[in-house]
Design an enzyme around this catalytic site. Structure first.
Site, PDB file in Angstrom:
ATOM      1  N   THR A 108      12.460  -7.939  55.400  1.00 54.47           N
ATOM      2  CA  THR A 108      12.302  -7.381  54.060  1.00 54.47           C
ATOM      3  C   THR A 108      12.565  -5.886  54.055  1.00 54.47           C
ATOM      4  OG1 THR A 108      10.613  -9.040  53.575  1.00 54.47           O
ATOM      5  CG2 THR A 108      10.705  -7.131  52.127  1.00 54.47           C
ATOM      6  N   TYR A 149      10.850 -18.455  45.266  1.00 54.49           N
ATOM      7  CA  TYR A 149      11.331 -18.938  43.977  1.00 54.49           C
ATOM      8  C   TYR A 149      11.160 -20.446  43.840  1.00 54.49           C
ATOM      9  CZ  TYR A 149      13.832 -19.589  39.661  1.00 54.49           C
ATOM     10  OH  TYR A 149      14.145 -19.945  38.382  1.00 54.49           O
ATOM     11  N   TYR A 165       6.760 -16.283  58.482  1.00 57.29           N
ATOM     12  CA  TYR A 165       6.380 -15.076  57.738  1.00 57.29           C
ATOM     13  C   TYR A 165       5.741 -15.501  56.432  1.00 57.29           C
ATOM     14  CZ  TYR A 165       6.977 -10.543  55.334  1.00 57.29           C
ATOM     15  OH  TYR A 165       6.778  -9.379  54.631  1.00 57.29           O
ATOM     16  N   ARG A 192       5.024 -11.814  47.636  1.00 58.85           N
ATOM     17  CA  ARG A 192       6.457 -11.740  47.355  1.00 58.85           C
ATOM     18  C   ARG A 192       7.062 -13.100  47.027  1.00 58.85           C
ATOM     19  NH1 ARG A 192       9.803  -7.360  48.598  1.00 58.85           N
ATOM     20  NH2 ARG A 192       8.748  -5.566  49.507  1.00 58.85           N
ATOM     21  N   LYS A 237       3.781 -14.077  61.174  1.00 59.07           N
ATOM     22  CA  LYS A 237       3.502 -12.758  60.602  1.00 59.07           C
ATOM     23  C   LYS A 237       2.683 -13.017  59.345  1.00 59.07           C
ATOM     24  CE  LYS A 237       5.670  -8.779  58.362  1.00 59.07           C
ATOM     25  NZ  LYS A 237       6.944  -8.171  57.868  1.00 59.07           N
ATOM     26  N   ILE A 284       3.651  -6.682  62.926  1.00 58.43           N
ATOM     27  CA  ILE A 284       5.038  -6.411  62.529  1.00 58.43           C
ATOM     28  C   ILE A 284       4.933  -5.368  61.431  1.00 58.43           C
ATOM     29  CG2 ILE A 284       7.130  -7.355  61.511  1.00 58.43           C
ATOM     30  CD1 ILE A 284       6.613  -9.927  63.023  1.00 58.43           C
TER      31      ILE A 284
END
Length: 298
Positions: free
Chosen positions: A48, A111, A137, A142, A165, A207
């Site tokens: 990201t 999405y 992740y 997000r 993560k 991370i």
């Protein structure tokens, strides 16, 4: 016990762009050297923070290849290859594997999201296809998709799914995941201000966005936790918590790029649209934090 890709600090490396959006390759190389000399234990390419979402597949792989070539095996390179299209993710991941990546960072589908059953099936499918270390992740702020502890338990049975993560902001959920999975799943903090609590629960590192600017300081914090030196870790966490938060006063990676620019480590603070530069009041506030910590001159 499964293979651990790294312990300590993996830096989610920014990708420097000029004002036209072209990659500044020389500056990227300098950032790589800054990370390695500063003590980073791994480098994450095209996550990201690296603005992978704005890259074409060709460019994405070119940046991964460049980072692998310049690192030269000194630390592991983990390639961000996650997608909301599972088949596309497999294709990109296999190409990253061929380039020499040491592991993959696979974000949850965004999405279209999917269910917990879909997470299990899609992540297992990817891992079985690539046959290399996969770090999941989880960043529901997000993606709108959250990996639950019971789902982690099921996924941890796959020999290639070695870590996560975790950036769900819920330390109780992290505690449940670690209790359920044990040595079958390494947990990294996905938020800089959560390093101390997550590592206290049994996490093996972070991370990090913060380490783009201060790799040595984050290495010291994570290293103290790995040594069970809680006093040192507390002091470092308290010392830098305002800066960790400051690097998220706007959408990542806008603030960290602004900070690196103000510190003279990159020549522009440019992010690819739809991201923009920081508004003046936030830029001034971030500058004040950098001055407070002696990172730029008064």
């Amino acid at each position: 016990m499964k293979h651990t890709v790294f312990t300590g600090v993996g830096t989610a490396l920014v990708t420097p762009f000029d004002s036209r959006g072209e990659v500044l390759w020389e500056e990227l190389e300098k950032l790589i050297e800054l990370q390695i000399s500063g003590g980073a234990d791994a480098i994450i390419a095209c996550g990201t923070t690296g603005e992978a979402a704005t890259m074409s597949s060709e460019e994405h792989l070119k940046v991964i290849a460049f980072i692998i070539e310049r690192v030269k095996g000194r630390v592991p390179v983990i390639a961000g290859t996650g997608s909301n299209d599972t088949c596309f993710c497999v294709d990109l991941s296999l190409k990253a594997k061929d380039l020499g990546a040491d592991g993959l960072l696979l974000v949850t589908p965004y999405y279209n999201k999917t269910s917990q059953k879909g997470l299990i099936e899609s992540f297992n499918y990817i891992a079985d296809c690539v046959e290399m270390p996969c770090i999941l992740y989880n960043v529901p702020s997000r993606t709108g998709c959250n990996i639950l502890p019971a789902t982690y338990k099921e996924l941890s049975k796959n020999p290639y799914i070695v870590a996560t993560k975790e950036a769900n902001g819920d330390t109780a959920s992290v505690a449940r995941t670690i209790a359920l999975c044990g040595d079958d799943l390494t947990v990294y903090s996905g938020e800089d201000n959560q390093v101390l609590p997550i590592m206290a629960l049994g996490g093996k590192g972070v991370i990090s966005v913060f380490s783009n600017a201060l790799p040595g300081e984050m290495h010291s914090l994570a290293g103290a936790m790995l040594k069970n030196d809680l006093d040192t870790a507390r002091k470092l966490s308290s010392q830098y918590i305002d800066l960790m938060d400051g690097f998220f006063m706007d959408v990542n990676p806008i603030p960290i790029k602004e900070a690196l620019w103000q510190m003279g480590l990159i020549s522009t603070n440019f992010c690819r649209m739809p991201l923009t530069t920081m508004p003046d009041e936030k830029r001034a506030a971030l500058g004040a934090l950098l001055k407070k910590h002696g990172l730029i001159e008064e």
